[in-house]
Structures are given as C-alpha cells and as structure tokens.
Design an enzyme around this catalytic site. Structure first.
Site, PDB file in Angstrom:
ATOM      1  N   GLY A  47      -5.197  -2.350  19.135  1.00 54.54           N
ATOM      2  CA  GLY A  47      -5.537  -2.258  20.550  1.00 54.54           C
ATOM      3  C   GLY A  47      -4.390  -2.619  21.468  1.00 54.54           C
ATOM      4  N   GLY A 187       4.371 -17.619  37.670  1.00 55.89           N
ATOM      5  CA  GLY A 187       4.293 -16.172  37.724  1.00 55.89           C
ATOM      6  C   GLY A 187       2.861 -15.695  37.734  1.00 55.89           C
ATOM      7  N   GLY A 275       5.744 -16.986  30.542  1.00 58.61           N
ATOM      8  CA  GLY A 275       6.145 -15.622  30.237  1.00 58.61           C
ATOM      9  C   GLY A 275       6.049 -15.286  28.765  1.00 58.61           C
ATOM     10  N   ASP A 315       6.728  -3.410  26.256  1.00 60.15           N
ATOM     11  CA  ASP A 315       7.237  -4.761  26.478  1.00 60.15           C
ATOM     12  C   ASP A 315       8.429  -5.120  25.611  1.00 60.15           C
ATOM     13  OD1 ASP A 315       5.094  -4.863  28.155  1.00 60.15           O
ATOM     14  OD2 ASP A 315       4.046  -6.487  27.127  1.00 60.15           O
ATOM     15  N   HIS A 449     -12.218   3.370  60.878  1.00 58.03           N
ATOM     16  CA  HIS A 449     -12.384   2.007  61.393  1.00 58.03           C
ATOM     17  C   HIS A 449     -13.859   1.594  61.283  1.00 58.03           C
ATOM     18  CE1 HIS A 449     -11.889  -1.483  64.012  1.00 58.03           C
ATOM     19  NE2 HIS A 449     -13.000  -1.097  64.641  1.00 58.03           N
TER      20      HIS A 449
END
Length: 466
Positions: A47, A187, A275, A315, A449
């Site tokens: 996955g 982060g 990280g 990654d 609006h």
C-alpha cells in the site's frame, strides 16, 4: 525485450522496486505501453506510506479531532457546547476500517494481472540483476524504477533511545492517549499531530529548532499558524537546540537551549517528528552505479539516475515528499523507461503543499523568499480572513491569503493561504497559474458571495490596480 523491442533475454522490460504510490504509477504506465513489468515489494503490507501510515490515517484522526473541537466550542455560533466525550478505541477503529478499505483497493490494483508482483526484498547485484530475498533467486530487467519510499529519521539525541519515544508510524496505532506529549519538530507532521493530540485533551508542547514553525515556508505563513496553535493552548518553543533527554519515573524530560537559557520540558511521552529519510538501506545501489547524495537518489528531470537504465521516483529521491508528486514522478519514470525518444520531464512550477492543521496552510508556486532567491521582480498583496464575510460567519478569524505576481505582466507566480479550507482554496490559484492568468484576469472572474473563495479577488484586485 529491451526498449527497442529486440530480445536480450531479460525477465522483464521494467522492474519496479516498491509498490507504493510512485511504484504503482510507474508499473501501471509501463503496462499501459504494452511492456512487461514487475513490482517487487517485500513490505509486510502492500500500500505504501500514504495509505498505510501517512496521508489517509493521519487525516482520518485529524478530522475526528476537528469535529470534537467544534462540539466543544459550539457557543461561538449560539449553540450549547457538549463535552465531546470520545472513545479513542472507536476513533482508531474507524481509521483502521478506512485504511483497510484503501489498502485492499491498492492491493487489488497491484494484483490485477497487468504486471507481475513479487513479495520479496530486492537488492541490486549489477545494473541489470536483482537478488530476491535471502535465497538465491534472481531477477533481470532492461530498465528499473526504484520507488522504495521513506522511513522515519533517526533521533538527534542518543539519549532519546533510552528515554523512549514514539514516531508518527507508531502514534496512529497508539492504544491509549497519554496525558501529556512533547512533540519534537515544527514541520507538517509535527504540527498536525500536535493539534490533533491537543484537541483530544493531551497537554502538548512543541519544541522546534528553527526560529519559527514551518521553516520551509514564508515567515508570515509560519507565524500565522504559530499564533493559532498558541491560541488553542499548545505550548510552542522555537529557536531551540536540544541538549539531552532522560526518563524520570513515568515521565520523559527533554532539556533544550532557548536563547541564552536552558529549559526543561516534562511529559508522559515524546513524539519524534523531525522528518523522514529515503528508504535505501540494503538496496545495493552502489553496485548498480546509482548516485546518492544527502541520503537521496540523484535524478534528472526525467527521473533518470546516473545509471542510465535505472530511474527513481517518490520519497526515495524527492525533492518534495508529497504523494501527488510521487505519482507523477512514477508516471514519468515509467514512460521514459520504455519510450526514451519521447521523454517526459517533471515540472515543479505548480508545486503545491498543504498542512492539515486548523487553520489549514496551503501554498502553490513561488513564495516571497524563493522569488527573492531567484531574483524575480514581484509584487505581493494580502487579505486577512478576519476581514472576510464568510470567514466571520464561520468564526474562522485566523490567517490570510497572499498572491505574488511578476512586475512586468502581472502574471501570478504563487499563492499562500492560511485559513479555513486552505487545502481546497489553493487549487484556484494552481489553476490560474496553469492557465497563465494575470492578477487582473483572476480579479475579473466572478466569485459568488458570500464564499470563502471570493477572498482571492481582494489581493488580485490590489495587484491589478498596482
């Protein structure tokens, strides 16, 4: 067959290492071109990070926390608030059910017969050969795509191993919530978890090394979110340096430097959210001639490594660990592996990033810092949500939107949104940039609006009149 169609005796035209978002996209692209592909993935569960441990489970938890927050703060809208009593076990059960559904769908895609699937770890023996698992099995291919994803970065202090800490991978399965938590990092992962925990009643302290949270964004973006987090009761320390960590009874104690002072923070648990790093261990990339710098596989815009027949995506190569980019990188790697005469290239001009806190943080294209770094003359306009009608109706007063436009033609270079539904609103600016619109052209687009989206017209008008 090789990429020109002549037989070389390879087992496959393309072998993809890793079955996550990037790897699946690469294999799907190769198969659609009529070439023989295989995905090799030795993970316990198929996955990839996004489905199993990243995007989907974390956002399921964040949404539950947000609902509880609304319930407890309903008086804003003249409604009697409720306690928001919850069962953490039930929250996890709903998250797990969703993840099973997503994972089963992805596993079905990987097993639907368009390409082969081998459930083993892989290691390069040379530029055309993989060793599979611990036995003597081998696999050969003409081209390869490495898409092995990332893993949690190691702790910055050796004492943290002894004191004990949690990672984001573990927190989404935590059977019970602690009463207090120290979050190391500032982060997206750190802040999303920090707010989620706080909204479920955990006392949270964030310790961030940089001068502000979200240090990779423009300063005003991080400052606006930091203000909102503090308003919710989250303690945020920025501009720190970690000194030590220890366990004292049931507590973890983190000592850090803040300015000229040394301070300590004490909590029941520590979340390490500093990280992730590319997952390259044991791949044998050096034997295949693949260059690695700063822990990442080096590729060109075509996702090709120094070894011309090996590509990388996701990654493990970066430079941005974002799933929609990983998918596109996988598609480009797969295409270029089988059709090098008509190459595709990555384009990061419309780079979009979203942090799913509340207010949400979303940016697309260039920020002020990056535009300045590149020497691009630009103008900037902002508009705050506290002055915007629909946001006031919603009680969403934190944050702002910002547009950047080039000086010469007024074309939109980038945008930022810190505010309600920011991750949705930012796509309007992405579309405008994709179409090459100027700020004046965006301002001329009718906006209903009252809506959140009409807030973009105010900075666009300011830039157009400029």
């Amino acid at each position: 067959m090789n990429r020109n169609g002549a037989s070389r005796g390879w087992d496959y035209d393309v072998a993809v290492i890793g079955g996550g978002s990037a790897g699946y996209a690469a294999a799907r692209t190769v198969a659609a071109a009529g070439r023989r592909a295989v995905v090799v993935d030795g993970a316990d569960t198929l996955g990839g990070l996004c489905i199993l441990r990243g995007c989907m489970p974390t956002k399921a938890l964040l949404w539950a926390a947000e609902i509880r927050h609304w319930m407890r703060n309903a008086r804003t809208w003249g409604i009697e608030p409720v306690s928001g009593t919850f069962s953490w076990a039930d929250v996890l059960a709903r998250k797990d059910a969703l993840i099973r559904e997503f994972a089963e769908y992805r596993q079905g895609q990987l097993k639907d017969g368009r390409f082969d699937l081998i459930r083993e770890r892989a290691r390069f023996l040379d530029g055309h050969t993989l060793a599979l698992g611990d036995g003597g099995d081998r696999l050969t291919a003409d081209q390869f795509v490495v898409a092995t994803g990332s893993t949690v970065s190691p702790p910055p202090l050796a004492e943290l191993d002894d004191a004990g800490f949690l990672t984001s991978d573990e927190l989404i399965h935590l059977p019970t919530l602690p009463e207090s938590m120290i979050v190391l990092g500032g982060g997206a992962i750190a802040l999303e978890f920090a707010q989620m925990l706080a909204r479920f009643g955990v006392e949270v302290t964030v310790i961030q090394r940089s001068a502000r949270v979200l240090s990779g964004f423009d300063a005003d973006v991080g400052e606006a979110l930091e203000e909102a987090l503090r308003a919710e009761g989250i303690t945020v320390w920025t501009g720190t340096g970690l000194l030590s960590a220890r366990r004292e009874g049931a507590d973890r104690v983190v000592r850090f430097r803040h300015g000229d002072d040394e301070r300590e923070s004490r909590a029941e648990a520590v979340l390490l959210a500093l990280g992730r790093r590319p997952n390259l261990d044991g791949l044998g990339l050096e034997t295949a001639g693949v260059r690695v710098e700063g822990g990442r596989i080096v590729t060109d815009a075509r996702m090709r490594t120094r070894a011309g027949n090996i590509f990388a995506a996701g990654d493990c190569t970066g430079p941005h660990d974002i799933v929609h980019l990983a998918v596109r990188q996988g598609e480009i790697a797969g295409h270029n592996a089988v059709d090098p005469d008509r190459p595709w290239e990555m384009d990061y001009r419309l780079l979009t990033r979203v942090v799913f806190t509340e207010p949400q943080v979303a940016v697309v294209g260039l920020g002020e810092r990056e535009a300045g770094r590149q020497g691009i003359p630009h103008r900037v306009a902002r508009y705050r949500f506290e002055d915007h009608g629909k946001a006031l109706i919603m009680g969403a007063r934190h944050g702002f939107v910002k547009l950047l436009a080039d000086v010469e033609e007024g074309r939109i270079l980038g945008g930022a949104c810190v505010g309600p539904m920011g991750g949705e609103l930012i796509h309007e600016i992405g579309v405008a940039m994709s179409a090459g619109l100027t700020a004046a052209q965006l301002a001329a687009v009718p906006h209903y609006h009252p809506t959140l989206a009409e807030i973009w017209t105010y900075p666009a008008e300011e830039l157009a009149e400029g």
